[in-house]
Structure formats: structure tokens, C-alpha cells
Motif scaffolding. Structure first.
Motif, short mmCIF file in Angstrom:
data_model
loop_
_atom_site.label_atom_id
_atom_site.label_comp_id
_atom_site.label_asym_id
_atom_site.label_seq_id
_atom_site.Cartn_x
_atom_site.Cartn_y
_atom_site.Cartn_z
N ARG A 82 0.85 -1.18 0.00
CA ARG A 82 0.00 0.00 0.00
C ARG A 82 0.89 1.23 0.00
NH1 ARG A 82 -3.67 1.70 4.82
NH2 ARG A 82 -4.57 3.56 3.94
N THR A 83 0.52 2.24 -0.77
CA THR A 83 1.30 3.46 -0.89
C THR A 83 1.28 4.23 0.43
OG1 THR A 83 0.71 3.59 -3.21
CG2 THR A 83 1.56 5.60 -2.21
N GLY A 84 2.41 4.79 0.76
CA GLY A 84 2.53 5.61 1.96
C GLY A 84 3.91 5.43 2.56
N GLU A 85 4.21 6.24 3.53
CA GLU A 85 5.51 6.21 4.19
C GLU A 85 5.34 5.84 5.65
OE1 GLU A 85 8.55 6.66 2.86
OE2 GLU A 85 7.80 7.14 0.86
N ALA A 86 6.24 5.03 6.13
CA ALA A 86 6.30 4.68 7.54
C ALA A 86 7.76 4.45 7.88
CB ALA A 86 5.49 3.42 7.83
N ASP A 87 8.21 5.04 8.98
CA ASP A 87 9.60 4.87 9.38
C ASP A 87 9.87 3.43 9.78
OD1 ASP A 87 10.19 7.54 8.93
OD2 ASP A 87 9.56 8.11 10.95
N GLU A 88 8.95 2.88 10.52
CA GLU A 88 9.13 1.53 11.03
C GLU A 88 7.75 0.90 11.17
OE1 GLU A 88 10.63 -0.38 15.19
OE2 GLU A 88 11.83 1.27 14.39
N ALA A 107 6.82 -11.61 6.52
CA ALA A 107 7.54 -10.42 6.97
C ALA A 107 6.73 -9.18 6.64
CB ALA A 107 8.90 -10.33 6.29
N ALA A 108 6.92 -8.15 7.45
CA ALA A 108 6.42 -6.81 7.15
C ALA A 108 7.61 -6.06 6.58
CB ALA A 108 5.92 -6.14 8.42
N GLU A 109 7.35 -5.22 5.56
CA GLU A 109 8.45 -4.55 4.89
C GLU A 109 8.10 -3.09 4.59
OE1 GLU A 109 10.03 -8.40 2.40
OE2 GLU A 109 8.53 -7.12 1.46
N THR A 110 9.10 -2.23 4.71
CA THR A 110 8.94 -0.86 4.27
C THR A 110 9.79 -0.67 3.02
OG1 THR A 110 10.75 -0.10 5.68
CG2 THR A 110 8.52 0.04 6.59
N HIS A 111 9.25 0.06 2.09
CA HIS A 111 9.92 0.38 0.84
C HIS A 111 9.82 1.88 0.64
CE1 HIS A 111 9.76 -3.93 -0.21
NE2 HIS A 111 8.55 -3.89 0.29
N VAL A 112 10.57 2.41 -0.28
CA VAL A 112 10.44 3.83 -0.60
C VAL A 112 9.05 4.05 -1.20
CG1 VAL A 112 11.31 5.73 -2.00
CG2 VAL A 112 12.91 4.09 -0.99
N GLY A 113 8.22 4.78 -0.49
CA GLY A 113 6.89 5.10 -0.99
C GLY A 113 5.81 4.10 -0.70
N SER A 114 6.13 2.99 -0.01
CA SER A 114 5.08 2.02 0.30
C SER A 114 5.47 1.16 1.50
CB SER A 114 4.78 1.12 -0.91
OG SER A 114 5.87 0.27 -1.17
N VAL A 115 4.46 0.50 2.03
CA VAL A 115 4.63 -0.46 3.12
C VAL A 115 3.95 -1.74 2.65
CG1 VAL A 115 4.08 -1.00 5.53
CG2 VAL A 115 4.61 1.36 4.86
N GLY A 116 4.52 -2.87 3.03
CA GLY A 116 3.93 -4.11 2.55
C GLY A 116 4.21 -5.30 3.43
N PHE A 117 3.79 -6.44 2.92
CA PHE A 117 4.05 -7.71 3.59
C PHE A 117 4.36 -8.75 2.52
CE2 PHE A 117 -0.54 -7.90 2.78
CZ PHE A 117 -0.68 -9.17 2.22
N ARG A 118 4.98 -9.83 2.96
CA ARG A 118 5.15 -11.00 2.12
C ARG A 118 4.89 -12.22 2.98
NH1 ARG A 118 9.67 -13.43 3.50
NH2 ARG A 118 11.35 -12.17 4.39
#
Length: 126
Positions: A82-88, A107-118
Motif C-alpha cells: 500500500r502506498t505511503g511512508e512509515a519509518d518503522e 515479513a512486514a516490509e517498508t519500501h520507498v513510498g510504500s509499506v507491505g508484507f510478504r
């Protein structure tokens, strides 16, 4: 030699809980096609719903939930974003306990411009 293709299913649904049924049904369809048993399909549906709901609960700007479902041999892999920013990001204390019981990896993952899971689950006996 088999050249059987296993296409990736890509979904982009509204970022609301009403859309989770669509995600669950698609994950179940892929797992059913790989001969996962009923309990394994239920495990996958539970996991993808919980991780998607977690992602929807984050204060992110994206109004879409993007999901990719892949099959690799006797394994289903799902990624959500999902698009958005989160530090952690944290899955908290309770969610990892559930996921460890029903998945092989997550896992939960942060990317540049999004947060996600796998997440991934191997079919038993596969």
C-alpha cells in the motif's frame, strides 16, 4: 521437460475491509489448484486476511491495496503493498503468533513510498 506456466495474479482493490473477500478468494483458488488440503487453504486465507487487515489499519495515504499471488512448485507466495511512508512497522505481539502457526515464512516490509508484507506457505508433502 515441463514448460507449464504459473502466471502471477495481480490484484488492486480498494483499501477497505470489504475488499478482503476478493483477496481471500484468489489466494484460495491458487492454493486449491496446487492441491493444498482444506486446512492449508484455510491457513492461507486467514494469513492473507490478517496481513491485509494489518496493512489497511496503518495510517498510510494509499487508497488501493495491491496484491501479487505467485505459485512456485508446491508453494504459494503472496505480497501485499500500500502506498505511503512509515519509518518503522511492527506486526505487534499477537499477529506473529498466528502467522507462525499457519505459514512457513512472513515479513512486514517498508519500501520507498510504500509499506507491505510478504508471506509463503508450502503444501504439505510438496
Amino acid at each position: 521437460m515441463s514448460t507449464e506456466l504459473h502466471p502471477t495474479i495481480r490484484l488492486s482493490v480498494p483499501a477497505d475491509t470489504a475488499s478482503l473477500q476478493i483477496v481471500r478468494l484468489n489466494v484460495a483458488a491458487v492454493a486449491g489448484g496446487l492441491d493444498f488440503d482444506v486446512d492449508e487453504v484455510d491457513d492461507l486465507k486467514l494469513a492473507v486476511e490478517e496481513l491485509s487487515a494489518w496493512l489497511l489499519g496503518l495510517p498510510l495515504t494509499g487508497d488501493r491495496l495491491d496484491i501479487e499471488i505467485d505459485q512456485h512448485g508446491a508453494e504459494v507466495r503472496v505480497e501485499g503493498r500500500r502506498t505511503g511512508e512509515a519509518d518503522e512497522v511492527s506486526l505487534g505481539d499477537y499477529l506473529p503468533v498466528i502467522l507462525e502457526a499457519v505459514l512457513d515464512d512472513f515479513a512486514a516490509e517498508t519500501h520507498v513510498g510504500s509499506v507491505g508484507f510478504r508471506m509463503q506457505k508450502q503444501r504439505s508433502g510438496g
